[in-house]
Design a protein around this motif. Structure first.
Motif, mmCIF file in Angstrom:
data_model
loop_
_atom_site.group_PDB
_atom_site.id
_atom_site.type_symbol
_atom_site.label_atom_id
_atom_site.label_comp_id
_atom_site.label_asym_id
_atom_site.label_seq_id
_atom_site.Cartn_x
_atom_site.Cartn_y
_atom_site.Cartn_z
ATOM 1 N N ARG A 106 73.510 -10.093 1.336
ATOM 2 C CA ARG A 106 73.801 -9.859 -0.087
ATOM 3 C C ARG A 106 73.508 -11.125 -0.898
ATOM 4 N NH1 ARG A 106 73.117 -7.698 -4.381
ATOM 5 N NH2 ARG A 106 74.846 -7.515 -5.831
ATOM 6 N N HIS A 107 73.824 -12.266 -0.357
ATOM 7 C CA HIS A 107 73.549 -13.528 -1.047
ATOM 8 C C HIS A 107 72.045 -13.701 -1.242
ATOM 9 C CE1 HIS A 107 73.265 -17.939 -1.568
ATOM 10 N NE2 HIS A 107 74.353 -17.736 -2.286
ATOM 11 N N MET A 108 71.255 -13.368 -0.229
ATOM 12 C CA MET A 108 69.800 -13.470 -0.340
ATOM 13 C C MET A 108 69.280 -12.499 -1.398
ATOM 14 S SD MET A 108 67.147 -15.054 0.457
ATOM 15 C CE MET A 108 67.518 -15.989 1.892
ATOM 16 N N GLU A 109 69.827 -11.281 -1.424
ATOM 17 C CA GLU A 109 69.427 -10.311 -2.441
ATOM 18 C C GLU A 109 69.736 -10.839 -3.846
ATOM 19 O OE1 GLU A 109 71.618 -6.795 -1.503
ATOM 20 O OE2 GLU A 109 70.510 -6.441 0.356
ATOM 21 N N ILE A 110 70.893 -11.437 -3.992
ATOM 22 C CA ILE A 110 71.293 -12.003 -5.289
ATOM 23 C C ILE A 110 70.333 -13.113 -5.700
ATOM 24 C CG2 ILE A 110 73.073 -13.394 -6.432
ATOM 25 C CD1 ILE A 110 75.150 -11.724 -4.831
ATOM 26 N N MET A 111 70.000 -13.984 -4.756
ATOM 27 C CA MET A 111 69.091 -15.089 -5.074
ATOM 28 C C MET A 111 67.707 -14.580 -5.470
ATOM 29 S SD MET A 111 70.762 -17.853 -4.990
ATOM 30 C CE MET A 111 69.413 -18.993 -5.092
ATOM 31 N N THR A 148 63.782 -13.529 -9.858
ATOM 32 C CA THR A 148 62.943 -12.568 -10.576
ATOM 33 C C THR A 148 63.364 -12.475 -12.035
ATOM 34 O OG1 THR A 148 62.642 -11.306 -8.548
ATOM 35 C CG2 THR A 148 62.133 -10.171 -10.604
ATOM 36 N N ASP A 149 64.674 -12.356 -12.258
ATOM 37 C CA ASP A 149 65.196 -12.277 -13.629
ATOM 38 C C ASP A 149 64.883 -13.546 -14.416
ATOM 39 O OD1 ASP A 149 66.173 -9.776 -13.114
ATOM 40 O OD2 ASP A 149 68.291 -10.392 -12.986
ATOM 41 N N LEU A 150 65.021 -14.687 -13.782
ATOM 42 C CA LEU A 150 64.766 -15.958 -14.454
ATOM 43 C C LEU A 150 63.305 -16.060 -14.899
ATOM 44 C CD1 LEU A 150 65.892 -18.705 -15.320
ATOM 45 C CD2 LEU A 150 65.270 -19.561 -13.063
ATOM 46 N N THR A 151 62.403 -15.637 -14.037
ATOM 47 C CA THR A 151 60.973 -15.660 -14.381
ATOM 48 C C THR A 151 60.697 -14.765 -15.582
ATOM 49 O OG1 THR A 151 60.426 -16.044 -12.063
ATOM 50 C CG2 THR A 151 58.645 -15.263 -13.477
ATOM 51 N N GLU A 152 61.243 -13.555 -15.569
ATOM 52 C CA GLU A 152 61.049 -12.618 -16.688
ATOM 53 C C GLU A 152 61.673 -13.168 -17.972
ATOM 54 O OE1 GLU A 152 62.605 -8.821 -15.580
ATOM 55 O OE2 GLU A 152 61.297 -8.656 -13.836
ATOM 56 N N GLN A 153 62.838 -13.745 -17.857
ATOM 57 C CA GLN A 153 63.525 -14.248 -19.043
ATOM 58 C C GLN A 153 62.799 -15.443 -19.652
ATOM 59 O OE1 GLN A 153 67.440 -14.913 -17.482
ATOM 60 N NE2 GLN A 153 67.953 -12.736 -17.473
ATOM 61 N N MET A 154 62.256 -16.300 -18.834
ATOM 62 C CA MET A 154 61.501 -17.447 -19.347
ATOM 63 C C MET A 154 60.226 -16.963 -20.064
ATOM 64 S SD MET A 154 63.354 -19.966 -18.799
ATOM 65 C CE MET A 154 62.348 -21.380 -19.125
ATOM 66 N N ARG A 155 59.609 -15.925 -19.531
ATOM 67 C CA ARG A 155 58.427 -15.354 -20.160
ATOM 68 C C ARG A 155 58.807 -14.761 -21.532
ATOM 69 N NH1 ARG A 155 56.662 -11.579 -16.266
ATOM 70 N NH2 ARG A 155 56.211 -13.396 -15.008
ATOM 71 N N LEU A 168 72.189 -16.575 -21.698
ATOM 72 C CA LEU A 168 73.322 -17.286 -21.132
ATOM 73 C C LEU A 168 74.487 -16.340 -20.862
ATOM 74 C CD1 LEU A 168 74.416 -20.009 -20.255
ATOM 75 C CD2 LEU A 168 75.196 -20.374 -22.599
ATOM 76 N N LYS A 169 74.746 -15.458 -21.823
ATOM 77 C CA LYS A 169 75.821 -14.461 -21.650
ATOM 78 C C LYS A 169 75.513 -13.545 -20.469
ATOM 79 C CE LYS A 169 78.220 -10.706 -23.934
ATOM 80 N NZ LYS A 169 78.226 -9.776 -25.038
ATOM 81 N N HIS A 170 74.266 -13.080 -20.401
ATOM 82 C CA HIS A 170 73.860 -12.198 -19.296
ATOM 83 C C HIS A 170 73.971 -12.932 -17.947
ATOM 84 C CE1 HIS A 170 71.710 -9.165 -17.048
ATOM 85 N NE2 HIS A 170 70.855 -10.094 -16.625
ATOM 86 N N ALA A 171 73.547 -14.181 -17.898
ATOM 87 C CA ALA A 171 73.607 -14.958 -16.663
ATOM 88 C C ALA A 171 75.052 -15.146 -16.206
ATOM 89 C CB ALA A 171 72.925 -16.305 -16.848
ATOM 90 N N TYR A 172 75.941 -15.423 -17.149
ATOM 91 C CA TYR A 172 77.356 -15.610 -16.810
ATOM 92 C C TYR A 172 77.952 -14.314 -16.261
ATOM 93 C CZ TYR A 172 82.342 -16.364 -17.271
ATOM 94 O OH TYR A 172 83.683 -16.441 -17.013
ATOM 95 N N GLU A 173 77.715 -13.204 -16.952
ATOM 96 C CA GLU A 173 78.261 -11.911 -16.518
ATOM 97 C C GLU A 173 77.719 -11.523 -15.139
ATOM 98 O OE1 GLU A 173 77.118 -9.431 -19.764
ATOM 99 O OE2 GLU A 173 78.879 -9.965 -20.967
ATOM 100 N N THR A 174 76.445 -11.788 -14.922
ATOM 101 C CA THR A 174 75.838 -11.474 -13.620
ATOM 102 C C THR A 174 76.435 -12.352 -12.523
ATOM 103 O OG1 THR A 174 73.787 -10.837 -14.728
ATOM 104 C CG2 THR A 174 73.646 -11.306 -12.383
#
Length: 158
Positions: A74-79, A84-91, A110-116
């Motif tokens: 599960r930790h690997m899935e989260i990472m 993937t999310d970080l790459t999309e968000q930076m784009r 930032l809000k989305h990252a915290y909630e996730t």
């Protein structure tokens, strides 16, 4: 000249039994023979209980290992999802031209990252807690069985 070895003679009297000089009429073998010890269960019963204890411990370890593996997966899935999310968000962040639009988008990210992160920590915590509970439950069940077995053995002897 070589010394000759001393002869080994059997000790007698006080040398054989040091307590003899203090209590010459006391016989330890008779005293211990008179003691009544509780009857021990057969060796097969003891070995069988020991085997069941080891099986329960092995099962609890297996459950704990499976739980640790589930947490690692599960930790690997989260990472992977986070990257993937970080790459999309930076784009997406680079698409906004005005500083106000970028600041708004950064606040949303930032809000989305915290909630996730909170949801992921809760998920991992639940996995760990469930795994620990299952392992301890197996040990508790065996302990209860062992106490019932002990009670049965005592009742049989009485």
């Amino acid at each position: 000249m070589a010394e000759q070895p001393k002869s080994k003679s059997k000790a007698t009297g006080a040398e054989a039994n040091p307590m003899a000089m203090f209590m010459p009429d006391f016989d330890f073998t008779k005293a211990f023979a008179a003691l009544k010890s509780p009857a021990m269960p057969g060796m097969e019963v003891v070995l069988s209980a020991y085997r069941r204890n080891l099986e329960a411990l092995s099962e609890a370890n297996r459950v704990a290992l499976e739980g640790a593996q589930a947490v690692a997966r599960r930790h690997m899935e989260i990472m992977q999802r986070t990257m993937t999310d970080l790459t999309e968000q930076m784009r997406d962040l680079n698409m906004h031209d005005t500083p106000q639009a970028r600041a708004t988008k950064q606040a949303e990210l930032l809000k989305h990252a915290y909630e996730t992160a909170v949801a992921n920590m809760r998920d991992l915590g639940d996995l760990i807690q469930r795994s620990n509970h299952d392992a301890v439950e197996k040990l508790n069940r065996r302990f209860s069985e062992a106490m019932d077995e002990m009670k049965t053995l005592i009742d049989k002897k009485s």
